[in-house]
Design a protein around this motif. Structure first.
Motif, PDB file in Angstrom:
ATOM      1  N   GLN A  24     -23.536 -35.311 -62.990  1.00  0.00           N
ATOM      2  CA  GLN A  24     -22.862 -34.233 -62.285  1.00  0.00           C
ATOM      3  C   GLN A  24     -23.821 -33.174 -61.762  1.00  0.00           C
ATOM      4  OE1 GLN A  24     -19.144 -32.978 -64.079  1.00  0.00           O
ATOM      5  NE2 GLN A  24     -19.002 -34.893 -65.215  1.00  0.00           N
ATOM      6  N   LEU A  27     -24.160 -34.098 -57.841  1.00  0.00           N
ATOM      7  CA  LEU A  27     -23.014 -34.074 -56.936  1.00  0.00           C
ATOM      8  C   LEU A  27     -23.021 -32.780 -56.121  1.00  0.00           C
ATOM      9  CD1 LEU A  27     -20.205 -35.397 -59.315  1.00  0.00           C
ATOM     10  CD2 LEU A  27     -21.214 -36.606 -57.377  1.00  0.00           C
ATOM     11  N   PRO A  28     -22.496 -32.811 -54.895  1.00  0.00           N
ATOM     12  CA  PRO A  28     -21.879 -33.949 -54.203  1.00  0.00           C
ATOM     13  C   PRO A  28     -22.849 -34.765 -53.360  1.00  0.00           C
ATOM     14  CG  PRO A  28     -21.540 -31.979 -52.926  1.00  0.00           C
ATOM     15  CD  PRO A  28     -22.311 -31.551 -54.147  1.00  0.00           C
ATOM     16  N   GLN A  30     -25.351 -36.749 -54.191  1.00  0.00           N
ATOM     17  CA  GLN A  30     -25.609 -38.093 -54.686  1.00  0.00           C
ATOM     18  C   GLN A  30     -24.601 -38.464 -55.758  1.00  0.00           C
ATOM     19  OE1 GLN A  30     -29.722 -39.047 -55.838  1.00  0.00           O
ATOM     20  NE2 GLN A  30     -30.357 -37.099 -54.944  1.00  0.00           N
ATOM     21  N   GLU A  31     -24.104 -39.695 -55.717  1.00  0.00           N
ATOM     22  CA  GLU A  31     -23.281 -40.238 -56.793  1.00  0.00           C
ATOM     23  C   GLU A  31     -24.165 -41.206 -57.577  1.00  0.00           C
ATOM     24  OE1 GLU A  31     -19.551 -41.787 -55.479  1.00  0.00           O
ATOM     25  OE2 GLU A  31     -18.989 -39.948 -54.432  1.00  0.00           O
ATOM     26  N   LEU A 153     -13.727 -34.990 -63.483  1.00  0.00           N
ATOM     27  CA  LEU A 153     -15.137 -34.972 -63.870  1.00  0.00           C
ATOM     28  C   LEU A 153     -15.340 -34.367 -65.247  1.00  0.00           C
ATOM     29  CD1 LEU A 153     -16.687 -33.788 -60.485  1.00  0.00           C
ATOM     30  CD2 LEU A 153     -16.978 -36.048 -61.522  1.00  0.00           C
ATOM     31  N   ARG A 190     -19.653 -27.369 -56.053  1.00  0.00           N
ATOM     32  CA  ARG A 190     -20.154 -28.743 -55.996  1.00  0.00           C
ATOM     33  C   ARG A 190     -19.137 -29.770 -56.495  1.00  0.00           C
ATOM     34  NH1 ARG A 190     -23.537 -30.434 -59.061  1.00  0.00           N
ATOM     35  NH2 ARG A 190     -23.447 -28.872 -60.707  1.00  0.00           N
ATOM     36  N   LEU A 191     -18.410 -29.421 -57.569  1.00  0.00           N
ATOM     37  CA  LEU A 191     -17.606 -30.421 -58.269  1.00  0.00           C
ATOM     38  C   LEU A 191     -16.109 -30.313 -57.974  1.00  0.00           C
ATOM     39  CD1 LEU A 191     -19.438 -30.258 -61.724  1.00  0.00           C
ATOM     40  CD2 LEU A 191     -19.977 -31.668 -59.720  1.00  0.00           C
ATOM     41  N   TYR A 194     -15.503 -31.189 -54.422  1.00  0.00           N
ATOM     42  CA  TYR A 194     -15.707 -32.636 -54.322  1.00  0.00           C
ATOM     43  C   TYR A 194     -14.435 -33.388 -54.709  1.00  0.00           C
ATOM     44  CZ  TYR A 194     -17.508 -37.188 -56.078  1.00  0.00           C
ATOM     45  OH  TYR A 194     -17.714 -38.512 -56.369  1.00  0.00           O
TER      46      TYR A 194
END
Length: 337
Positions: A24, A27-28, A30-31, A153, A190-191, A194
């Motif tokens: 985490q 993100l976002p 790169q996964e 997440l 970011r999360l 996302y």
């Protein structure tokens, strides 16, 4: 409830011989997935925020115990190592206590794996039920503001506060969603964004410092947050910045909801003053994405949680039910043993 639409992310995955975690921190953009093959790797992932969110930390730690058992490692040191990874979120201790009880009863690695899977499955079911309960408190057409990341997440799936928002959007009760950026790790930006974009839920990101102005404009009727620990009197520890949101909400007549599984309730902690607040490296405030942004020689103070007093909370929502205007008596009635 269309869970296929509103519950797409699984950040903690057991693959039989390893625990796979969605990193985490990246993100976002790169996964990227990290495979943990022993308890030490899981501990490091928790400490480094590869996995974060109180329920997800507890689930990951339970699988860390399974990895230690499969490798034939001494389990007491593994339990102690995992327990020390982060101090504030009680779900970590709760999950490890469940695993420890199974060890004391003679469970082998296979039985411990079944217990870890049960912890994960129960969390998902609890989140979905909480979503329904929390959404039912919200008048149709409402705007909501959330803080940090409390979605799939941060949990086994669906989310706590974000689960309430998902259920509220799906039922037509929530018309507007706002997410605070959540400095310094930007979990909201970011999360949470996302997850909301992946679900097709229209939402707007705001600077953390814009929250009171947003409330004054009448755009939100509820602030909905998660929790890392809820004390016996209803005081709640959550991501730093939550307390000031509760103060602003009360001033502007905005209601304040905490959504968290019952595993987050710690009846052994009498009140918020007894909750240990984690302090992290000041460098997290002095840098952005690893790049120094503050003049050399500057110092910083970096608590990552704060405590919201129960008197500022309108509702605590768990899978066991809703406590409106929480206090010690109401908490004892629902969670006392």
């Amino acid at each position: 409830m269309d869970y296929d639409r509103y519950d797409r992310v699984r950040a903690v995955q057991w693959h039989g011989d390893r625990l796979r975690l969605l990193d985490q921190r990246l993100l976002p953009q790169q996964e990227h997935w990290i495979d943990c093959r022993d308890a030490a790797a899981v501990t490091q992932a928790i400490r480094d925020l590869v996995v974060r969110g109180a329920p997800a930390i507890g689930i990951a730690a339970a699988w860390g115990v399974v990895l230690a058992a499969r490798a034939g490692e001494p389990l007491e040191p593994a339990l102690a190592m995992l327990r020390a990874a982060r101090p504030t979120a009680v779900n970590l201790m709760w999950a490890l206590d469940r695993m420890k009880a199974r060890i004391a009863a003679g469970a082998d690695a296979a039985a411990l794996a079944r217990e870890a899977q049960a912890i994960q499955d129960e969390d998902l079911a609890a989140n979905r039920h909480m979503g329904e309960l929390g959404a039912s408190l919200i008048e149709p057409g409402a705007g909501v503001l959330t803080h940090c990341n409390t979605g799939s997440l941060a949990t086994a799936g669906f989310g706590t506060a974000l689960g309430v928002i998902r259920a509220g959007v799906a039922s037509g009760r929530i018309a507007r969603v706002y997410a605070g950026e959540t400095r310094p790790w930007q979990q909201g930006a970011r999360l949470t964004m996302y997850e909301l974009v992946r679900d097709g839920i229209p939402a707007k990101l705001i600077a953390d410092s814009a929250a009171a102005h947003l409330m004054r404009a009448g755009e939100v009727q509820w602030v909905i947050v998660g929790a890392d620990r809820i004390a016996a009197n209803g005081d709640t520890a959550n991501k730093i910045g939550t307390y000031q949101l509760a103060i602003a909400a009360r001033h502007h007549g905005v209601k304040f909801m905490v959504a968290a599984p019952s595993s987050t309730v710690d009846m052994a902690t009498p009140d918020g003053e007894a909750i240990e607040i984690e302090l992290r490296d000041p460098a997290e405030l002095l840098s952005t994405a690893g790049r120094r942004t503050v003049v050399e020689g500057a110092e910083a103070w970096n608590p990552v949680f704060d405590v919201t007093p129960a008197e500022l909370i309108d509702a605590i929502v768990t899978e066991r039910g809703v406590i409106e205007r929480p206090n010690a008596a109401a908490m004892q009635a629902m969670f006392g043993r």
